[in-house]
Write a protein that holds these residues in place. Sequence first.
Motif, PDB file in Angstrom:
ATOM      1  N   UNK A  57      15.656  89.728  15.002  1.00  0.00           N
ATOM      2  CA  UNK A  57      16.444  88.774  15.770  1.00  0.00           C
ATOM      3  C   UNK A  57      17.939  88.945  15.531  1.00  0.00           C
ATOM      4  N   UNK A  58      18.307  89.689  14.484  1.00  0.00           N
ATOM      5  CA  UNK A  58      19.717  90.032  14.298  1.00  0.00           C
ATOM      6  C   UNK A  58      20.200  90.892  15.463  1.00  0.00           C
ATOM      7  N   UNK A  59      19.264  91.583  16.118  1.00  0.00           N
ATOM      8  CA  UNK A  59      19.582  92.423  17.273  1.00  0.00           C
ATOM      9  C   UNK A  59      19.209  91.750  18.583  1.00  0.00           C
ATOM     10  N   UNK A  60      18.322  90.800  18.516  1.00  0.00           N
ATOM     11  CA  UNK A  60      17.772  90.206  19.734  1.00  0.00           C
ATOM     12  C   UNK A  60      17.780  88.693  19.595  1.00  0.00           C
ATOM     13  N   UNK A  61      18.902  88.083  19.940  1.00  0.00           N
ATOM     14  CA  UNK A  61      18.968  86.620  19.884  1.00  0.00           C
ATOM     15  C   UNK A  61      18.237  86.069  21.095  1.00  0.00           C
ATOM     16  N   UNK A  62      17.191  85.287  20.886  1.00  0.00           N
ATOM     17  CA  UNK A  62      16.429  84.766  22.018  1.00  0.00           C
ATOM     18  C   UNK A  62      17.307  83.945  22.958  1.00  0.00           C
ATOM     19  N   UNK A  63      17.084  84.122  24.244  1.00  0.00           N
ATOM     20  CA  UNK A  63      17.874  83.401  25.228  1.00  0.00           C
ATOM     21  C   UNK A  63      17.667  81.895  25.082  1.00  0.00           C
ATOM     22  N   UNK A  64      16.491  81.490  24.592  1.00  0.00           N
ATOM     23  CA  UNK A  64      16.250  80.063  24.381  1.00  0.00           C
ATOM     24  C   UNK A  64      17.261  79.469  23.395  1.00  0.00           C
ATOM     25  N   UNK A  65      17.592  80.247  22.350  1.00  0.00           N
ATOM     26  CA  UNK A  65      18.547  79.761  21.354  1.00  0.00           C
ATOM     27  C   UNK A  65      19.927  79.570  21.982  1.00  0.00           C
ATOM     28  N   UNK A  66      20.330  80.521  22.828  1.00  0.00           N
ATOM     29  CA  UNK A  66      21.623  80.387  23.511  1.00  0.00           C
ATOM     30  C   UNK A  66      21.622  79.170  24.431  1.00  0.00           C
ATOM     31  N   UNK A  67      20.526  78.988  25.158  1.00  0.00           N
ATOM     32  CA  UNK A  67      20.450  77.880  26.102  1.00  0.00           C
ATOM     33  C   UNK A  67      20.498  76.536  25.379  1.00  0.00           C
ATOM     34  N   UNK A  68      19.787  76.426  24.269  1.00  0.00           N
ATOM     35  CA  UNK A  68      19.785  75.176  23.509  1.00  0.00           C
ATOM     36  C   UNK A  68      21.187  74.849  23.014  1.00  0.00           C
ATOM     37  N   UNK A  69      21.904  75.871  22.527  1.00  0.00           N
ATOM     38  CA  UNK A  69      23.281  75.653  22.079  1.00  0.00           C
ATOM     39  C   UNK A  69      24.150  75.151  23.227  1.00  0.00           C
ATOM     40  N   UNK A  70      23.967  75.740  24.413  1.00  0.00           N
ATOM     41  CA  UNK A  70      24.766  75.335  25.570  1.00  0.00           C
ATOM     42  C   UNK A  70      24.460  73.899  25.978  1.00  0.00           C
ATOM     43  N   UNK A  71      23.182  73.532  25.990  1.00  0.00           N
ATOM     44  CA  UNK A  71      22.805  72.162  26.356  1.00  0.00           C
ATOM     45  C   UNK A  71      23.332  71.172  25.319  1.00  0.00           C
ATOM     46  N   UNK A  72      23.301  71.577  24.069  1.00  0.00           N
ATOM     47  CA  UNK A  72      23.781  70.698  23.005  1.00  0.00           C
ATOM     48  C   UNK A  72      25.262  70.367  23.185  1.00  0.00           C
ATOM     49  N   UNK A  73      26.038  71.328  23.731  1.00  0.00           N
ATOM     50  CA  UNK A  73      27.473  71.127  23.908  1.00  0.00           C
ATOM     51  C   UNK A  73      27.815  70.557  25.286  1.00  0.00           C
ATOM     52  N   UNK A  74      26.811  70.357  26.120  1.00  0.00           N
ATOM     53  CA  UNK A  74      27.045  69.897  27.488  1.00  0.00           C
ATOM     54  C   UNK A  74      27.371  68.401  27.496  1.00  0.00           C
ATOM     55  N   UNK A  75      28.468  68.002  28.151  1.00  0.00           N
ATOM     56  CA  UNK A  75      28.781  66.564  28.229  1.00  0.00           C
ATOM     57  C   UNK A  75      27.642  65.800  28.883  1.00  0.00           C
ATOM     58  N   UNK A  76      27.399  64.592  28.411  1.00  0.00           N
ATOM     59  CA  UNK A  76      26.325  63.774  28.968  1.00  0.00           C
ATOM     60  C   UNK A  76      26.576  63.444  30.434  1.00  0.00           C
ATOM     61  N   UNK A  77      27.834  63.506  30.841  1.00  0.00           N
ATOM     62  CA  UNK A  77      28.161  63.193  32.242  1.00  0.00           C
ATOM     63  C   UNK A  77      27.752  64.317  33.191  1.00  0.00           C
ATOM     64  N   UNK A  78      27.442  65.509  32.661  1.00  0.00           N
ATOM     65  CA  UNK A  78      27.039  66.642  33.496  1.00  0.00           C
ATOM     66  C   UNK A  78      25.534  66.584  33.739  1.00  0.00           C
ATOM     67  N   UNK A  79      25.099  66.502  34.988  1.00  0.00           N
ATOM     68  CA  UNK A  79      23.660  66.467  35.275  1.00  0.00           C
ATOM     69  C   UNK A  79      22.983  67.746  34.785  1.00  0.00           C
ATOM     70  N   UNK A  80      21.954  67.595  33.993  1.00  0.00           N
ATOM     71  CA  UNK A  80      21.292  68.755  33.403  1.00  0.00           C
ATOM     72  C   UNK A  80      20.658  69.683  34.441  1.00  0.00           C
ATOM     73  N   UNK A  81      19.916  69.172  35.434  1.00  0.00           N
ATOM     74  CA  UNK A  81      19.332  70.088  36.417  1.00  0.00           C
ATOM     75  C   UNK A  81      20.374  70.925  37.151  1.00  0.00           C
ATOM     76  N   UNK A  82      21.497  70.311  37.526  1.00  0.00           N
ATOM     77  CA  UNK A  82      22.544  71.071  38.221  1.00  0.00           C
ATOM     78  C   UNK A  82      23.097  72.168  37.330  1.00  0.00           C
TER      79      UNK A  82
END
Length: 241
Positions: free
Chosen positions: A77-102
Amino acid sequence: MSTDAGGINPSQAHEEITQSRHERRRRETRERIANTALALFGERGYDAVTIAEIAEAADVAKQTVVNHFPAKEDLLLAWHRPVEADLIDMIDQLPLSTPLPEFLKEELPRMFAGLSEVPEAPDREDPRTAVDERFAGVGAIIQNSPALLDALRLRGSRYQDDLAAILSDRVPAHLGPVAARATAAFILTTVTAMINEAARLRSEGRTPEQIIATLTDTVGRALDILDGGIGGIGETAAPSE
């Protein structure tokens, strides 16, 4: 304690230099271990290589490998960071005012269009070429290892727990943690389906632009379920006690 003319404490400066050197050596050691592990996995397969063999080939102690990579799959995984991990980080930083589905409809197709691209015609004189060529084989190493696939599936359940905790602020509170976990499962299942679809489109020779267009339509229809579901349950009144 005295300082020099510039106001810098010599002892502090020495400590910072020492820490910098230590951190550099630590990064170099980690990189050497990861490079060695990937080379061995490529030659013999993930399942056939032990931590002890990686340590010996990298000229470090076995405990040093474990200190840098607590689980064997972490070496890959040092070479292959799962896309799920990137997505979770992005959602974690997403303002609550931003609709998640959009957000997901817009961001997911871009993430998957370039997923697992193999470098084209690498420069043989470029010192990064060996790394690029080995990186291109990570997917094959994963697919050829039942043990690694099992480890990644287990890690996937932890991703679901992490995402459910993040979504707890987005799902109506009266629905409780089950709704947050169900929403997390839906999102991650959609991600898995998109990974498979992107791989299929890429195998057909589709360009990144074509893949983005197809995935945008596909994920849009899938996430309409999420949007309507969250919107519907969000408008439902909490049950009376």
